[in-house]
Design a protein around this motif. Sequence first.
Motif, PDB file in Angstrom:
ATOM      1  N   THR A 273      45.041  42.299  46.382  1.00  0.00           N
ATOM      2  CA  THR A 273      44.936  40.734  46.535  1.00  0.00           C
ATOM      3  C   THR A 273      45.960  40.121  47.714  1.00  0.00           C
ATOM      4  O   THR A 273      45.844  39.601  48.437  1.00  0.00           O
ATOM      5  N   ARG A 274      47.140  40.943  47.532  1.00  0.00           N
ATOM      6  CA  ARG A 274      48.165  40.327  48.256  1.00  0.00           C
ATOM      7  C   ARG A 274      47.761  40.453  49.688  1.00  0.00           C
ATOM      8  O   ARG A 274      48.676  39.923  50.667  1.00  0.00           O
TER       9      ARG A 274
ATOM     10  N   SER B  88      46.341  43.186  41.229  1.00  0.00           N
ATOM     11  CA  SER B  88      45.089  42.699  41.360  1.00  0.00           C
ATOM     12  C   SER B  88      44.416  43.056  42.725  1.00  0.00           C
ATOM     13  O   SER B  88      45.070  43.483  43.642  1.00  0.00           O
ATOM     14  N   TYR B  89      43.108  43.302  42.812  1.00  0.00           N
ATOM     15  CA  TYR B  89      42.605  43.911  43.847  1.00  0.00           C
ATOM     16  C   TYR B  89      41.421  43.152  44.153  1.00  0.00           C
ATOM     17  O   TYR B  89      40.573  42.761  43.266  1.00  0.00           O
ATOM     18  N   ASP B  90      40.848  42.754  45.451  1.00  0.00           N
ATOM     19  CA  ASP B  90      39.738  42.459  45.926  1.00  0.00           C
ATOM     20  C   ASP B  90      38.807  43.370  46.056  1.00  0.00           C
ATOM     21  O   ASP B  90      39.085  44.515  46.801  1.00  0.00           O
TER      22      ASP B  90
ATOM     23  N   LEU C 224      44.162  45.780  37.406  1.00  0.00           N
ATOM     24  CA  LEU C 224      44.237  47.051  37.009  1.00  0.00           C
ATOM     25  C   LEU C 224      45.632  47.012  36.063  1.00  0.00           C
ATOM     26  O   LEU C 224      46.908  46.424  36.719  1.00  0.00           O
ATOM     27  N   ARG C 225      45.637  47.272  34.969  1.00  0.00           N
ATOM     28  CA  ARG C 225      46.910  47.314  34.278  1.00  0.00           C
ATOM     29  C   ARG C 225      47.384  48.434  33.535  1.00  0.00           C
ATOM     30  O   ARG C 225      46.380  49.190  32.773  1.00  0.00           O
ATOM     31  N   TRP C 226      48.734  48.768  33.515  1.00  0.00           N
ATOM     32  CA  TRP C 226      49.169  49.979  32.818  1.00  0.00           C
ATOM     33  C   TRP C 226      50.060  49.474  31.793  1.00  0.00           C
ATOM     34  O   TRP C 226      50.840  48.895  32.220  1.00  0.00           O
TER      35      TRP C 226
ATOM     36  N   HIS D 165      36.698  40.378  37.202  1.00  0.00           N
ATOM     37  CA  HIS D 165      36.339  39.058  37.285  1.00  0.00           C
ATOM     38  C   HIS D 165      35.230  38.812  38.235  1.00  0.00           C
ATOM     39  O   HIS D 165      35.262  39.077  39.201  1.00  0.00           O
ATOM     40  N   GLU D 166      34.173  38.441  37.820  1.00  0.00           N
ATOM     41  CA  GLU D 166      32.830  38.438  38.419  1.00  0.00           C
ATOM     42  C   GLU D 166      32.902  37.376  39.347  1.00  0.00           C
ATOM     43  O   GLU D 166      32.150  37.412  40.621  1.00  0.00           O
ATOM     44  N   ARG D 167      33.771  36.325  39.413  1.00  0.00           N
ATOM     45  CA  ARG D 167      33.982  35.185  40.337  1.00  0.00           C
ATOM     46  C   ARG D 167      35.547  35.001  40.577  1.00  0.00           C
ATOM     47  O   ARG D 167      36.199  35.394  39.855  1.00  0.00           O
TER      48      ARG D 167
END
Length: 231
Positions: free
Chosen positions: A20-21, A133-135, A214-216, A227-229
């Motif tokens: 996302t960045r 965070s990924y888009d 994604l969490r480790w 997140h659907e939205r």
Amino acid sequence: MRLPPTRLVRRYDTHRLIPTRFRPGNESVLARIADDEQHLDALFDLDHATNERLHAENDANPGIAARELVYGVPNYRVINAAFCHPNPLGARFSGPQRGAWYAAFELATAQAEVVFHKTVQLAEIDRYEDSVSYDEYQADLSANLHDLRADDDRYAAYLAPDSYRESQALAEALLEAHSLGVVYPSVRRAGGSCVACFQPSLVGNVRRARRLELRWEGSPRAHVLRHERDA
């Protein structure tokens, strides 16, 4: 080198995950470190001088010509960036000078590919603690691609789980033969399929869909929050 056969691949809603960045329009990190507007202008000048996508748009990138890039369509910067910002070590079917548009037929496959590579990075520092965070970007594709999905072992060297040497050599030969790209079985998720598109103009109808985290949390196993939205 004998090239794989081509097959018409027509697939809607392929999936690509991008941190996302890197989302276009996000506040630049430079704005957070600038002392004042004059300082910010100088930092942006430095950023532009080292931005490979801007170099390519001005025909100054040795890996891809400006005429190959796309303009004026939704998310064109996202498309171009995939080709202009290659991994310095290359990827499975692309080298360090010219990237490709990698995508998966299934969202679960895209997740598995991203999780694998990020987990490798965490293993290098021996610390499985992170949250990224990924888009998710969906795209449509219709093109004659070289097909590596045979049920035998003839393409095993190009799908090695721990080496890109043979697959990058194949990609170089394919580009010289004006290939549009490859379709291949995912190495990171059994039953999944992936594409590596070699031309920006073939990546159609790109739109942002979900956001994923994604969490480790202390182990190589990643937790995926979807997140659907968009938030």
